[in-house]
Design an enzyme around this catalytic site. Structure first.
Site, PDB file in Angstrom:
ATOM      1  N   GLU A 123       0.845  -1.205   0.000  1.00 15.03           N
ATOM      2  CA  GLU A 123       0.000   0.000   0.000  1.00 15.03           C
ATOM      3  C   GLU A 123       0.874   1.246   0.000  1.00 15.03           C
ATOM      4  O   GLU A 123       2.098   1.169   0.158  1.00 15.03           O
ATOM      5  CB  GLU A 123      -0.889   0.012   1.254  1.00 15.03           C
ATOM      6  CG  GLU A 123      -0.061   0.049   2.546  1.00 15.03           C
ATOM      7  CD  GLU A 123      -0.905   0.056   3.820  1.00 15.03           C
ATOM      8  OE1 GLU A 123      -2.016  -0.481   3.818  1.00 15.03           O
ATOM      9  OE2 GLU A 123      -0.408   0.622   4.815  1.00 15.03           O
ATOM     10  N   HIS A 154       4.883   0.340   0.138  1.00 18.85           N
ATOM     11  CA  HIS A 154       5.602  -0.392   1.175  1.00 18.85           C
ATOM     12  C   HIS A 154       4.917  -1.709   1.495  1.00 18.85           C
ATOM     13  O   HIS A 154       3.693  -1.837   1.395  1.00 18.85           O
ATOM     14  CB  HIS A 154       5.778   0.442   2.451  1.00 18.85           C
ATOM     15  CG  HIS A 154       4.518   0.992   3.018  1.00 18.85           C
ATOM     16  ND1 HIS A 154       3.869   2.079   2.477  1.00 18.85           N
ATOM     17  CD2 HIS A 154       3.772   0.622   4.090  1.00 18.85           C
ATOM     18  CE1 HIS A 154       2.790   2.339   3.188  1.00 18.85           C
ATOM     19  NE2 HIS A 154       2.697   1.464   4.168  1.00 18.85           N
ATOM     20  N   CYS A 175       5.261   0.351  15.148  1.00 16.75           N
ATOM     21  CA  CYS A 175       5.014   1.287  14.051  1.00 16.75           C
ATOM     22  C   CYS A 175       4.265   2.500  14.597  1.00 16.75           C
ATOM     23  O   CYS A 175       3.178   2.362  15.149  1.00 16.75           O
ATOM     24  CB  CYS A 175       4.206   0.618  12.943  1.00 16.75           C
ATOM     25  SG  CYS A 175       3.825   1.724  11.569  1.00 16.75           S
ATOM     26  N   HIS A 192       0.324   5.776   1.050  1.00 18.77           N
ATOM     27  CA  HIS A 192      -0.538   6.807   1.615  1.00 18.77           C
ATOM     28  C   HIS A 192       0.299   8.034   1.925  1.00 18.77           C
ATOM     29  O   HIS A 192       1.544   7.970   1.891  1.00 18.77           O
ATOM     30  CB  HIS A 192      -1.253   6.289   2.880  1.00 18.77           C
ATOM     31  CG  HIS A 192      -0.421   5.379   3.726  1.00 18.77           C
ATOM     32  ND1 HIS A 192       0.729   5.793   4.355  1.00 18.77           N
ATOM     33  CD2 HIS A 192      -0.532   4.048   4.021  1.00 18.77           C
ATOM     34  CE1 HIS A 192       1.262   4.772   5.012  1.00 18.77           C
ATOM     35  NE2 HIS A 192       0.528   3.686   4.815  1.00 18.77           N
ATOM     36  N   HIS A 218       5.238   6.251   8.151  1.00 16.16           N
ATOM     37  CA  HIS A 218       5.440   5.266   9.214  1.00 16.16           C
ATOM     38  C   HIS A 218       6.857   5.411   9.744  1.00 16.16           C
ATOM     39  O   HIS A 218       7.797   5.640   8.973  1.00 16.16           O
ATOM     40  CB  HIS A 218       5.317   3.833   8.696  1.00 16.16           C
ATOM     41  CG  HIS A 218       3.955   3.434   8.251  1.00 16.16           C
ATOM     42  ND1 HIS A 218       2.828   3.652   8.984  1.00 16.16           N
ATOM     43  CD2 HIS A 218       3.552   2.784   7.138  1.00 16.16           C
ATOM     44  CE1 HIS A 218       1.789   3.153   8.344  1.00 16.16           C
ATOM     45  NE2 HIS A 218       2.195   2.635   7.217  1.00 16.16           N
TER      46      HIS A 218
HETATM   47 MN    MN Z   1       1.042   1.650   5.599  1.00 14.81          MN
END
Ligand code: MN
Length: 161
Positions: free
Chosen positions: A64, A104, A118, A66, A70
């Protein structure tokens, strides 16, 4: 009256007192053998969430991207991560940054679970999954073609709890 215990006491085996082991995502999402524990997140005034994820041997997180970032810290196990167009090895106490909009995916090695913290913003955009063109672009690189997993319904894996 004293304030609530500020600790999340470790119970052993990467489990914490009062912290539920949750599903990582809906079971029909593309991933295999991943659980999530929210260590901090619902607390008033906080702007970030600290989660612990565990990927079973051979398992992998959803591919995914975004806008939010992270910040990852590996606690146990070994694995590999795709970040952008790079594939990197992961070992305990390695720290990993996933920049905005970078594709990632994290995968555990075959012998032991991969466990990592995370950190994310509590307010964040929804992940985007790759379309056919995105996948073709990633798979155009031989090393990545071998690594990326995007097939649906990866969960549960053979050893999931
Ligand atoms: Mn993610």
């Amino acid at each position: 009256m004293s304030a609530p215990d500020p600790r999340r006491r470790h119970l052993g085996g990467q489990r914490w007192e009062g912290v539920a082991v949750e599903a990582y995502k809906a079971a029909d999402e593309p991933f295999r053998g991943v659980t999530r524990q929210r260590l901090f997140g619902a607390d008033p005034g906080g702007r970030s969430e600290l989660r612990y994820f565990e990927v079973e041997p051979g398992g992998w997180t959803t591919l995914e991207r975004h806008a939010h970032v992270h910040q990852v810290l590996v606690l146990c196990g070994h694995g590999r991560a795709l970040v952008g167009d790079r594939l990197v090895d992961l070992a305990p106490l390695d720290a990993l940054a996933v920049p905005p909009r970078a594709w990632h995916q994290l995968r555990a090695g075959d012998d032991e679970p991969l466990g990592f913290l995370c950190l994310v913003d509590r307010e964040r955009d929804r992940p985007e999954r790759p379309g056919a063109e995105d996948l073709a672009a990633l798979r155009a690189r031989p090393q990545l073609a071998e690594f990326v997993r995007a097939d649906a319904g990866g969960a549960p894996g053979p050893q999931s709890r």
